[in-house]
Design an enzyme around this catalytic site. Sequence first.
Site, PDB file in Angstrom:
ATOM      1  N   ASP A  99       0.855  -1.181   0.000  1.00  0.00           N
ATOM      2  CA  ASP A  99       0.000   0.000   0.000  1.00  0.00           C
ATOM      3  C   ASP A  99       0.894   1.235   0.000  1.00  0.00           C
ATOM      4  O   ASP A  99       1.863   1.314   0.761  1.00  0.00           O
ATOM      5  CB  ASP A  99      -0.863  -0.022   1.267  1.00  0.00           C
ATOM      6  N   ASP A 200      -3.242   4.638  -2.243  1.00  0.00           N
ATOM      7  CA  ASP A 200      -4.334   5.177  -1.432  1.00  0.00           C
ATOM      8  C   ASP A 200      -4.795   6.544  -1.953  1.00  0.00           C
ATOM      9  O   ASP A 200      -3.964   7.437  -2.166  1.00  0.00           O
ATOM     10  CB  ASP A 200      -3.810   5.318   0.001  1.00  0.00           C
ATOM     11  N   GLU A 257      -6.464   3.776  -5.860  1.00  0.00           N
ATOM     12  CA  GLU A 257      -7.784   3.967  -5.244  1.00  0.00           C
ATOM     13  C   GLU A 257      -8.286   5.367  -5.588  1.00  0.00           C
ATOM     14  O   GLU A 257      -7.586   6.347  -5.349  1.00  0.00           O
ATOM     15  CB  GLU A 257      -7.679   3.807  -3.729  1.00  0.00           C
ATOM     16  N   HIS A 330     -11.300  -3.257   3.168  1.00  0.00           N
ATOM     17  CA  HIS A 330     -11.299  -2.901   4.597  1.00  0.00           C
ATOM     18  C   HIS A 330     -12.131  -1.660   4.901  1.00  0.00           C
ATOM     19  O   HIS A 330     -12.264  -1.289   6.065  1.00  0.00           O
ATOM     20  CB  HIS A 330      -9.859  -2.689   5.045  1.00  0.00           C
ATOM     21  N   ASP A 331     -12.641  -0.985   3.894  1.00  0.00           N
ATOM     22  CA  ASP A 331     -13.474   0.208   4.100  1.00  0.00           C
ATOM     23  C   ASP A 331     -14.951  -0.063   3.872  1.00  0.00           C
ATOM     24  O   ASP A 331     -15.779   0.836   4.042  1.00  0.00           O
ATOM     25  CB  ASP A 331     -13.052   1.320   3.122  1.00  0.00           C
TER      26      ASP A 331
HETATM   27  C1  NOJ Z   1      -8.499   5.042   1.929  1.00  0.00           C
HETATM   28  C2  NOJ Z   1      -8.167   3.876   2.792  1.00  0.00           C
HETATM   29  O1  NOJ Z   1      -8.584   2.706   2.173  1.00  0.00           O
HETATM   30  C3  NOJ Z   1      -8.830   4.126   4.123  1.00  0.00           C
HETATM   31  O2  NOJ Z   1      -8.807   2.999   4.965  1.00  0.00           O
HETATM   32  C4  NOJ Z   1      -8.159   5.307   4.752  1.00  0.00           C
HETATM   33  O3  NOJ Z   1      -8.844   5.652   5.938  1.00  0.00           O
HETATM   34  C5  NOJ Z   1      -8.156   6.521   3.821  1.00  0.00           C
HETATM   35  N1  NOJ Z   1      -7.864   6.194   2.468  1.00  0.00           N
HETATM   36  C6  NOJ Z   1      -7.145   7.518   4.290  1.00  0.00           C
HETATM   37  O4  NOJ Z   1      -5.858   7.014   4.100  1.00  0.00           O
END
Ligand code: NOJ
Length: 560
Positions: A99, A200, A257, A330-331
């Site tokens: 990541d 990210d 992302e 994970h989000d």
């Molecule tokens: C996206 C990540 O997947 C998430 O878990 C994170 O809180 C935010 N970006 C900030 O880094």
Amino acid sequence: MTHKAWWKESVVYQIYPRSFNDSNGDGIGDIQGIIEKLDYLKDLGVDVIWLSPVYQSPNDDNGYDISDYQAIMDEFGTMEDWEELLDEMHKRDLKLIMDLVVNHSSDEHKWFEESRKSKDNPYRDYYIWRPGKDGKEPNNWGSTFSGSAWEYDENTDEYYLHLFSKKQPDLNWENPKLRQEVYDMMKWWLDKGIDGFRMDVINFISKVPGLPDAPNPEGKKYASGSKYFMNGPRIHEFLHEMYEEALADYDVMTVGEMPGVNVEEAKKYTDPERKELQMVFQFEHMDLDSGPNGKWDLKPLDLRDLKTSISRWQTGLHGVGWNSLYLNNHDQPRIVSRFGNDKEYRVISAKMLGTFLHMLQGTPYIYQGEEIGMTNIKFDSIDDYKDIEILNMYKEKVEEGNEDPAKVMESIYVKGRDNARTPIQWDASENAGFTTGEPWIKVNPNYKEINAEQAVADEDSIYHYYRQLIQLRKKHELIVYGDYELILPEHDKIYAYTRSFEGEKLLVVTNFSEEEVEFNLPENVDFEAKEKLISNYPDADDNYQAFTLRPYEARVYKGV
Ligand code: NOJ
């Protein structure tokens, strides 16, 4: 013409290390814990592992706030452990993608510690500092994690920008020195032998100069400034530069992302000719069950919206870029609880959702626990939640905004990120075999029924079904590269599509409901089945033209 590539033919598995497997009994997953489970992942059949951040971090946002990009978080182990992990993975022919979190760092990163010291510090310009406006924040942007996106720092009487928590100051990509530091750091990891990066919120790194106030028609305290930082004016230039400076010499995989990205932008990001990225994580399909007020504003999914969105991406990127395929990370809440049924149809609906996703064009991503059908969690008390996004939102709405706590808890049950972050359920022993200590977040109480040991032992499990899905992709180029075509666009329960490649065809029929529904292959679809490739009901017959789909049934036929 689609060019072939190893990362297009791969299946990726995401590990969120904190919740994966604890080897030393401190209640927190770690790198040795991952090594212990590599054979399990190899048996599943995945090719690539994306590791959520393992870098040194004060853990305000579980590692997405990095204080040293070139060191391993103490709780996860040492650099030697990490090197052993890479070695053990490569021995098993598994690739590792790391990541890359460079929209922001931690406020405990040495760059930021320097930056905040004085206005003329050499690191000042690594971050985004502005004086206040009329005694208030420099603009009206809100942070993703509630409150203002600006934090006042007394030391120099200025504010710094943080699109996420105040412990995650945004890096200033306008500064070429900062950019070079990032590229050097990336090369340092690439030279260690990693196989790529997941980046990210990488489409947030270019902000509109002047950082203007966002439109705020409803007169909210803070407004969304997203149009001033998502896919900003210099984003393609920065990503192309990153490619040239850091990535060009390595045969690696990259996925960015990108909240708020549309197909037209994604074509630019992923078109190989432009030399930026290979894939993006888009969010359209993850936003379909949200109302106009954002993720906590719950709305049921209308399957037709999912079809419109997925189809736009399938056809839009075809022949130009490449899709990433995901339903979990994970989000996001657990997909079986979200688009499936985590009660009586848990196994069937999880398999249906896996079929729907894995038969599409693109690179599929599996998030830890998805392969055993892990479900959402409901903690009675807000005190059991750990995620900064949940906790800040609860505070803002309930403690400061007097909203009904029961209603806010309901939205957390449906959408909260901790749904995905409960420990992996390895077996039926205490704490689901995740740790011998006290887990950092409570284990889902359903671990006695839902766990990996049970799933591996049961041939009819979701785990074995996922193995088959992965094997099918390896066996049939049609599944990787074939053109996609939606059929029955108006049906509100059946999602069906075909794929075509070099004279071969695939018919995928899935029932997204718990009702029985009639499927009739439309006459204008030119398809003749030769074999049934997979189904989540073992007795599904060979009658592909007209049949009754049972609750959450999925069938895939191959033919011409
Ligand atoms: C996206 C990540 O997947 C998430 O878990 C994170 O809180 C935010 N970006 C900030 O880094």
